[in-house]
Write a protein that holds these residues in place. Structure first.
Motif, PDB file in Angstrom:
ATOM      1  N   GLN A   9       0.815  -1.272  -0.162  1.00 13.55           N
ATOM      2  CA  GLN A   9       0.028   0.134   0.179  1.00 13.55           C
ATOM      3  C   GLN A   9       0.907   1.063   0.206  1.00 13.55           C
ATOM      4  O   GLN A   9       0.555   2.411  -0.399  1.00 13.55           O
ATOM      5  N   LYS A  12       0.359   4.390  -2.334  1.00 12.59           N
ATOM      6  CA  LYS A  12      -1.013   4.386  -2.754  1.00 12.59           C
ATOM      7  C   LYS A  12      -0.938   3.825  -4.264  1.00 12.59           C
ATOM      8  O   LYS A  12      -1.539   4.690  -5.193  1.00 12.59           O
ATOM      9  N   VAL A  14      -2.434   2.307  -7.680  1.00  8.12           N
ATOM     10  CA  VAL A  14      -3.621   1.970  -8.522  1.00  8.12           C
ATOM     11  C   VAL A  14      -3.449   1.017  -9.487  1.00  8.12           C
ATOM     12  O   VAL A  14      -2.527   1.309 -10.132  1.00  8.12           O
ATOM     13  N   PHE A  16      -5.097  -1.654 -12.649  1.00  6.02           N
ATOM     14  CA  PHE A  16      -6.149  -1.709 -13.393  1.00  6.02           C
ATOM     15  C   PHE A  16      -5.684  -2.787 -14.618  1.00  6.02           C
ATOM     16  O   PHE A  16      -4.523  -2.739 -15.070  1.00  6.02           O
ATOM     17  N   GLU A  26       1.840   4.294  -9.247  1.00  8.17           N
ATOM     18  CA  GLU A  26       1.999   4.999  -7.760  1.00  8.17           C
ATOM     19  C   GLU A  26       2.311   6.248  -7.901  1.00  8.17           C
ATOM     20  O   GLU A  26       2.828   6.913  -8.637  1.00  8.17           O
ATOM     21  N   ASN A  47      -4.103  -1.749   2.178  1.00  9.35           N
ATOM     22  CA  ASN A  47      -5.002  -1.214   1.326  1.00  9.35           C
ATOM     23  C   ASN A  47      -4.767  -0.460  -0.252  1.00  9.35           C
ATOM     24  O   ASN A  47      -4.048   0.271  -0.438  1.00  9.35           O
ATOM     25  N   VAL A  48      -4.926  -1.443  -1.149  1.00  9.70           N
ATOM     26  CA  VAL A  48      -4.620  -1.255  -2.544  1.00  9.70           C
ATOM     27  C   VAL A  48      -5.698  -1.296  -3.489  1.00  9.70           C
ATOM     28  O   VAL A  48      -6.549  -2.133  -3.568  1.00  9.70           O
ATOM     29  N   LYS A  49      -6.002  -0.272  -4.456  1.00  8.05           N
ATOM     30  CA  LYS A  49      -6.908  -0.142  -5.254  1.00  8.05           C
ATOM     31  C   LYS A  49      -6.599  -1.075  -6.250  1.00  8.05           C
ATOM     32  O   LYS A  49      -5.749  -0.689  -7.181  1.00  8.05           O
ATOM     33  N   LEU A  50      -7.510  -1.910  -6.787  1.00  4.23           N
ATOM     34  CA  LEU A  50      -7.326  -2.696  -8.044  1.00  4.23           C
ATOM     35  C   LEU A  50      -8.851  -2.886  -8.703  1.00  4.23           C
ATOM     36  O   LEU A  50      -9.697  -3.047  -7.821  1.00  4.23           O
ATOM     37  N   ASP A  51      -9.047  -3.025  -9.923  1.00  2.00           N
ATOM     38  CA  ASP A  51     -10.356  -3.061 -10.410  1.00  2.00           C
ATOM     39  C   ASP A  51     -10.676  -4.520 -10.476  1.00  2.00           C
ATOM     40  O   ASP A  51      -9.670  -5.529 -10.432  1.00  2.00           O
ATOM     41  N   SER A  52     -11.501  -4.908 -10.909  1.00  2.00           N
ATOM     42  CA  SER A  52     -12.116  -6.433 -11.022  1.00  2.00           C
ATOM     43  C   SER A  52     -11.490  -7.150 -12.249  1.00  2.00           C
ATOM     44  O   SER A  52     -11.476  -8.179 -12.203  1.00  2.00           O
ATOM     45  N   THR A  54      -8.458  -6.858 -13.146  1.00  2.00           N
ATOM     46  CA  THR A  54      -7.295  -7.384 -12.733  1.00  2.00           C
ATOM     47  C   THR A  54      -7.400  -8.812 -12.172  1.00  2.00           C
ATOM     48  O   THR A  54      -6.444  -9.548 -12.352  1.00  2.00           O
TER      49      THR A  54
END
Length: 278
Positions: A9, A12, A14, A16, A26, A47-52, A54
């Motif tokens: 994390q 931060k 992201v 996709f 990053e 806490n890492v943002k990733l789309d479905s 991925t």
């Protein structure tokens, strides 16, 4: 076997999907594209943002994903899914066919576990090895010796050992999927999610213990693990320490896993033969 993709994390990130690849961006850094076919397993920390997209991309490539935090108190594993049973599912059930087979499996597990425990003791207590090799040491004695060697509290030990075990289990699950084994059909960890993977993790406990001891030996003059209120957590520096050490030994670890799985198949064939001739 592809490489391990670690995403923390920090920074931060992201993530996709970008066709057959993922795009990782990053803060303060240029984005990077990583082809999914080059990745054998994925570890997401924090806490890492990733789309479905991925997640489905890695599922299409039979790549397991492990999600965990830096306290190892939250863990989730995402596996590829299809409607078919693993190739060796029916054969694996022979391990649970009778009490004799269960006992035989457990004896095999304990003997393999003792060998890796012995390797740890040989590294840290070489002068006592002649005695251990003559009379043995047993699980209770091993745990008592380990408590003496580790010189840290139980809670600190559990956090670090749990992180290392999670990384190890991810590789085990990947190799099981590639081998056509059902990672859930355990014997010692029967009716547990990832039961067979947990059985193999149990065998390799000495290896996890060894890397945990090495972590604490390297943390004396640096802040690799800290306390927030009543909970210990691994710092970013500590996570890099764990990952770097594990990756330096990953090739040797994978060889050990493959050897254990080869012996597992041999044990399965032996039981099937005995069952057919009975």
């Amino acid at each position: 076997m592809g490489r391990t993709l670690y995403i923390n994390q920090t920074g931060k990130p992201v993530i996709f999907r970008d066709g057959p690849s993922i795009w990782v961006k990053e803060e303060g850094k240029a984005g990077r594209r990583i082809p999914a076919r080059l990745v054998g397993r994925v570890i997401i920390i924090g806490n890492v943002k990733l789309d479905s997209g991925t997640i489905t991309l890695f599922a299409e490539n039979n790549t397991p994903i492990t999600f965990m935090n830096n306290r190892t108190d939250e863990t989730a594993v995402v596996l590829p899914y299809n409607h078919r049973l693993p190739d060796h599912y029916k054969e694996q059930k022979i391990f649970l066919e009778s009490k004799d087979n269960i006992d035989h499996f457990e004896q095999w597990v304990n003997s393999k576990r003792a060998l890796l425990q012995m390797a740890l003791l040989r590294k840290f207590l070489p002068r006592l090895m002649p005695r251990f090799e003559t009379v043995g040491f047993g699980e209770g004695n091993y745990q008592e010796i380990l408590r003496t060697l580790r010189k840290v509290g139980e809670r600190k030990w559990i956090v670090v050992n749990g992180i290392i075990t999670n990384i190890l289990r991810n590789i085990i699950v990947e190799r099981m999927i590639d081998s056509g084994l059902d990672p859930h059909l355990g014997v010692i960890h029967r009716r547990h999610n990832f039961g067979l993977a947990l059985d193999i993790c149990y065998i390799m406990g000495g290896l996890s213990d060894l890397q945990t001891l090495q972590f604490f030996n390297s943390s004396r003059d640096s802040k690799l693990i800290e306390k927030d209120r009543e909970q210990w957590f691994i710092t970013d520096e500590g996570m890099r320490n764990i990952v770097q050490r594990f990756e330096n030994r990953r090739a040797a670890i994978e060889v050990k896993i493959e050897n254990i799985l080869d012996e597992l198949f041999a044990l399965m064939r032996e039981m099937l033969t005995n069952n057919n001739s009975a």
